[in-house]
Enzyme design. Structure first.
Site, PDB file in Angstrom:
ATOM      1  N   ASP A   1       0.555   5.253  -0.168  1.00 22.23           N
ATOM      2  CA  ASP A   1      -0.287   6.448  -0.190  1.00 22.23           C
ATOM      3  C   ASP A   1       0.220   7.382  -1.282  1.00 22.23           C
ATOM      4  O   ASP A   1       1.396   7.763  -1.295  1.00 22.23           O
ATOM      5  CB  ASP A   1      -0.258   7.141   1.175  1.00 22.23           C
TER       6      ASP A   1
ATOM      7  N   ASP B   1      -7.779   1.557   2.898  1.00 26.64           N
ATOM      8  CA  ASP B   1      -7.344   2.536   3.902  1.00 26.64           C
ATOM      9  C   ASP B   1      -8.098   3.848   3.836  1.00 26.64           C
ATOM     10  O   ASP B   1      -7.569   4.880   4.220  1.00 26.64           O
ATOM     11  CB  ASP B   1      -5.832   2.807   3.724  1.00 26.64           C
TER      12      ASP B   1
ATOM     13  N   HIS C   1      -7.332   9.562  -0.682  1.00 29.14           N
ATOM     14  CA  HIS C   1      -7.941   9.597   0.653  1.00 29.14           C
ATOM     15  C   HIS C   1      -7.121  10.311   1.717  1.00 29.14           C
ATOM     16  O   HIS C   1      -7.605  10.455   2.846  1.00 29.14           O
ATOM     17  CB  HIS C   1      -8.288   8.168   1.117  1.00 29.14           C
TER      18      HIS C   1
ATOM     19  N   HIS D   1       0.852  -1.186   0.000  1.00 24.17           N
ATOM     20  CA  HIS D   1       0.000   0.000   0.000  1.00 24.17           C
ATOM     21  C   HIS D   1       0.890   1.240   0.000  1.00 24.17           C
ATOM     22  O   HIS D   1       1.689   1.441   0.917  1.00 24.17           O
ATOM     23  CB  HIS D   1      -0.901  -0.001   1.232  1.00 24.17           C
TER      24      HIS D   1
END
Length: 1076
Positions: A287, A397, A602, A285
């Protein structure tokens, strides 16, 4: 009864001494009572990287070593490899410091491998507190980070005599850690002066057999601890590990095979047929921006994915799932060789694109259309680059999930969804890990939350056991997902993680573990889905609800740019239909949409990012504005081409219903005057018309908007300092401080403000969360409510009447912050607007505005994407209480049977209705990760609309659209149309025509896509009227793929459409070519 785990011929390492020593050891080898703790800790110390490394096994992981020759150069830029290697490098050495934060230090590493190392595994050992990327032969080959447990690069798995001994590598070191460079804590604002250090750089021989034993012993300790002292299998694991320590002499490699045989026998004892199956999927993951800027994410992708490529090469059964088309597009652009390798492994089935979206967007704040575009852009990219679209939505997430996501997913070809964020719930534990999720319209998708409650597993026994014991759907399903690999800041899986998981593939006492893919997991879940439960409605995260408000400028930019792109597409589509010469700006719009979608990541639109990211995002919004407005003008010019009307303004309604509004129309001298611009015709329409000089400046016939004193007389006479605004639809009374004392629906005489209460009451709260500063507003903030008291006499009349009446006032919020507001009521308008300007300089404060209503209802209604939902206004259960701060889009409404009050806004998302009080969240003041968040000047508008009957009947939905999409008054470059022209209208007020755009496919350049949705929550048959030259009409999905059974008959320029509650429908309209 299991076989003895110690081979009968095995001896402890001490037996290799003299005969006398052998007798002593023979005595020691006799059975002893074992103390659990001392035995466990004995094995722990044997593998410890801290204790006794001079004599334990860990200290033997690397053997002989030699130095390397280093040189470096430092740059504030993120240079491409080709440019970096041409710079002037200066001599460097281990221990050197470099920086500051966000700079880059490039190292040239010249190495010579000793001849005596032939036949051995050779590593470059590298440690620094920055993130590093190894370049070999001009290609990125591996990331190196201490935090990601990657501190060596394999130069050769087995050095051959023919291999070159001299080699030059480059190591690009970013001056930031895996999770940024927070000053003092992870989420603190970055330390701009932080320096970084190279602590190790050498060549070393790696002992793979030692590594293998370390993995075995760590897992045995995990089994012993995880199964506990009441388990027979636990004792077997501990005793096996103890015997391995007895047998294994770290200084004598010839003792390793006997120890390895003990471990292999333990892990080779298999479980039963009913064992739970864990599907282990490699994942990383990343970001897209968070505690580091967007540009650093590009390099994080290269560091993480080059490592994954190496692991896929070395482990043909390893499958790596990767989301976010934007990140892959970055890699394609800046690391084309790496992108080609990813495509190669995708063909092998090892690299699996997932998610289907452009980025892993926020699940609450983006509009419905923006969510559709996430999939449209993402799925098209995956199809183009990897040959197929994604079949799973992947959003592990984000901070909650809209009730319209199931319908949007299904419309984009996806019926499977993986996330885990609801494991963060602060109040209630979500009751399922595998279930069906039913959305607002009834669409259902299969959802899986990996029961380990993480997307960054490392393959430990503890995690494997938690996945089984924590599963809340035992008996309903016997399969679970397990995402392994360092995440958030990237890093991804390691070989050690893979080694652990392979050991645990089928071991008695543990669940089965198989290296798997998302497709294999969901296929297994679908086979056993008959007993699964269904969750209906939104997946609300009971945490991070401050993100609905934090960084108000980002929220405002998001709403404005969604509106700009909507309007550009509408006008460009109409210009395409009317002008043979007009070229639809498809490429420009795709670029602008992708900027907006990027900002909807997000941790960006939510405001939970560092200042650098927020600044980049604001620049992207400005790019959308600065490029979007010329596109509007170009479309307007095409619409005016060849028209016979007078020069002047082109007035455009980009919404499909009748509107009459007061506009500020520009005068030739640069000033503005008010004009009442009616929407001609009796039906709801997209329309445009010319507005020539002179302007509409005269007051319309009564009833007009006027300003009165407390006695109802027209000003200037004033008695007690209060002001009343009245337009014949609503009457608004403001007290001398600007608070709302009365709001009356004139026709019925019904009062909307609670008796004895004040509306438009600004309130300030202390806002100190437990940890996640920009993310969280805690329930206890409500205990600190402080009304902001105004000063009598600050209220003044603005515009005294005619087309508009207004009053304005000043309010000192605190010694550091102030507010000014104009309260505006226009003729014919069913709502009163509050134009607000705030100069905000606070720390850990939360500003809201409240409206106590004379209404009683157990639930309030909140607009979401393509619809609305109800939430409780009470605290009956913990699920109700946990929604003390919620999100909405353009409106919220509190209604009784025959009367209600709606609160509209043009750029806010945080809201709540508790009891009878409607509250809109305006500004926060967190200090991490951006100490400047929300500081400075803000402008925003909200509006209050009392209404008779339901909000559907009263037109609240249309009113909120009108507030957000004002009529456009564009300068006509030449003669404008002298008659009104309407393109589309819808016969039912329940159906909203949301989007008009050109179809994405290049061969469909004269094909429009229309997107409509049912907004009231009802079954509706309606007619779509159009004046465009439509040649063919058909239904399509959200990816603009034709429905083979969706042909629509055009009757008298009308199409009949049928909707169920909250259903979204898309149409393809093939246009005839207009005459030249």
């Amino acid at each position: 009864m299991p076989e003895p785990l110690v081979p009968s011929g095995a001896t402890s390492r001490q037996h290799q001494g003299s005969s006398g020593e052998g007798r002593r050891i023979a005595m020691a080898a006799a059975p002893f009572l074992k103390h659990w703790r001392t035995t466990f800790e004995r094995v722990e110390k044997f593998v410890s990287p801290i204790y006794f490394t001079d004599c334990n096994l860990r200290g033997r992981l690397f053997g002989d070593s030699c130095s390397v020759t280093l040189s470096s150069f430092l740059t504030p830029e993120r240079l491409p490899y080709e440019k970096a290697v041409q710079q002037n490098f200066s001599p460097a050495q281990v221990g050197d410091s470099f920086g500051p934060t966000w700079w880059t230090c490039w190292f040239r590493v010249e190495l010579v491998i000793p001849e005596v190392w032939v036949g051995q595994e050779v590593h470059l050992c590298w440690e620094s507190d920055g993130e590093s990327l190894v370049w070999r032969d001009g290609e990125p080959v591996q990331g190196l980070t201490k935090e990601g447990e990657k501190t060596s690069y394999v130069l050769s798995e087995r050095l051959r005599a023919s291999d070159p001994r001299s080699l030059t590598l480059y190591v690009e070191v970013a001056c930031n850690g895996l999770l940024g460079a927070g000053k003092g804590s992870m989420i603190a604002a970055p330390d701009p002066e932080k320096m970084f250090q190279l602590s190790q750089a050498k060549l070393a021989v790696f002992h793979r057999d030692v590594h293998s034993l370390l993995v075995d012993l760590e897992l045995l300790l995990g089994v012993a601890k995880g199964l506990g002292e009441d388990s027979q299998r636990s004792f077997q694991a501990l005793h096996t590990a103890n015997q391995m320590v007895n047998i294994c002499d770290p200084a004598q490699p010839e003792t390793y095979p006997a120890a390895k045989a003990l471990a292999s026998k333990f892990f080779g004892q298999h479980g039963g047929e009913s064992q739970h199956t864990i599907h282990a999927m490699g994942h990383c993951h990343i970001d897209t921006a968070w505690l580091w800027p967007f540009k650093e994410t590009v390099r994080k992708c290269a560091r993480s994915w080059s490592t994954a490529v190496t692991l896929m090469e070395q482990n043909t059964d390893f499958i790596f799932a990767c989301s976010q088309a934007q990140q892959l597009e970055w890699v394609k652009s800046q690391y084309p060789g790496l992108h080609a390798r990813l495509q190669e492994f995708a063909c092998r089935g090892q690299f699996v694109p997932v998610g289907g979206t452009w980025v892993e967007m926020d699940g609450n704040l983006p509009s419905g259309e923006a969510m559709v575009r996430q999939f449209l852009q993402g799925q098209n990219f995956f199809l183009q680059e990897f040959g197929k679209m994604c079949s799973e939505f992947w959003l592990p997430d984000t901070f909650g999930y809209s009730a319209q996501l199931p319908q949007i997913m299904q419309g984009c070809g996806i019926k499977r969804f993986l996330t885990q964020k609801l494991s963060w719930n602060l109040v209630n534990s979500f009751p399922h890990h595998t279930f069906f999720w039913e959305g607002l319209d009834g669409s259902r998708v299969l959802v899986h939350f990996p029961p380990g409650d993480s997307y960054g597993m490392q393959g430990s026994v503890e995690e494997v056991l938690k996945t089984v014991t924590n599963n809340r759907d035992k008996g309903r399903t016997n399969h679970s997902g397990f995402l392994f690999g360092f995440g958030d800041g990237g890093g991804g899986p390691t070989q050690t993680m893979l080694d652990r998981l392979k050991r645990l593939s089928n071991t008695d006492g543990l669940p089965r573990v198989q290296l798997s893919s998302p497709g294999q997991l969901f296929t297994a879940l679908e086979r056993d889905s008959g007993q699964l439960c269904t969750w209906v409605g939104e997946l609300f995260l009971e945490l991070h609800n401050g993100t609905y408000t934090t960084h108000a400028q980002l929220k405002k930019g998001n709403r404005e740019c969604e509106q700009i792109l909507h309007d550009v597409e509408v006008l460009s589509s109409l210009a395409l239909a009317r002008s043979a010469q007009f070229l639809y700006p498809a490429a420009q719009l795709q670029h602008l949409w992708r900027l907006l979608l990027l900002n909807q990541f997000h941790d960006v639109v939510t405001g939970s990012c560092i200042q650098l990211v927020a600044e980049d995002a604001m620049n992207y919004y400005e790019d959308i504005r600065s490029h979007g407005n010329p596109l509007l003008s170009a479309a307007a010019a095409a619409l005016c081409a060849g028209e016979p009307g007078p020069k002047g303004l082109l007035i455009i309604n980009t919404l499909p219903w009748k509107r009459t509004e007061v506009l500020a129309l520009p005068k030739p001298c640069g000033a503005h005057s008010l004009g009442l611009v009616p929407s001609p015709g009796d039906s709801a329409k997209y329309w445009l018309r010319s507005c020539s000089h002179p302007y509409f400046t005269a007051a319309p016939p009564p009833p007009a908007a006027c300003v009165c004193d407390a006695g109802g007389k027209t000003l200037p006479s004033k008695t007690d300092g209060s002001v009343t605004l009245d337009n014949g639809i609503i009457r608004v009374r403001l007290d001398p401080t600007g608070c709302l004392t009365s709001l009356v629906l004139v026709a019925s005489g019904r009062e909307a403000i609670a008796e004895g209460a004040l509306g438009n009451q600004f309130v300030l709260f202390d806002d100190v969360p437990l940890y996640w500063d920009a993310w969280d507003v805690m329930d206890y903030h409500l205990e600190t409510r402080k009304p902001v008291l105004g000063q009598a006499g600050t209220l003044a009349v603005g515009t005294e009447g005619g087309l508009r009446g207004s009053a304005w006032f000043l309010l000192q919020i605190s010694p550091n912050s102030r507010l000014s507001q104009e309260v505006v009521l226009d003729v014919g308008c069913p709502y009163v607007r509050f134009h607000t300007e705030v100069h905000w300089h606070e720390a850990h404060k939360f500003l809201k505005v409240e409206f106590p209503a004379r209404i009683r209802s157990p639930q309030a209604t909140y607009e979401i994407q393509f619809g609305h939902l109800q939430r409780p206004t009470h605290n009956n259960t913990s699920w109700d209480w946990a929604r003390y701060e919620v999100w909405a889009h353009r409106w919220i409404d509190l209604s009784e049977c025959d009367f209600g009050l709606a609160l509209l806004n043009n750029c806010k998302y945080g809201a709540s209705v508790r009891g009878n009080v409607l509250s809109l969240s305006l500004l926060r003041a967190p200090k991490a990760p951006d100490a400047t968040a929300d500081m400075g000047r803000h402008e925003f508008t909200y509006a209050l609309m009392p209404h008779k009957g339901s909000f559907q009947e009263a037109g609240v939905i249309h009113a909120a659209y009108n507030l957000n999409f004002p009529l456009l008054a564009l300068p006509a470059p030449g003669p404008a149309p002298d008659t009104t022209w309407s393109a589309f209208s819808v016969s039912s007020p329940a159906v909203v025509l949301e989007t008009i755009k050109q179809a994405e496919r290049c061969h469909q350049h004269r094909t429009l896509v229309l997107r409509l949705y049912e907004a009231h929550g009802s079954h509706v048959d309606c007619w779509l009227h159009t004046s465009l030259p439509v040649q063919e009409a058909t239904l399509c999905d959200l990816l603009e793929q034709r429905d083979p059974t969706g042909h629509l008959s055009l009757q008298d320029n009308r199409l009949k459409l049928t909707f169920s509650p909250f259903q979204v429908r898309s149409l393809l309209l093939v246009l005839q070519s207009p005459p030249n």
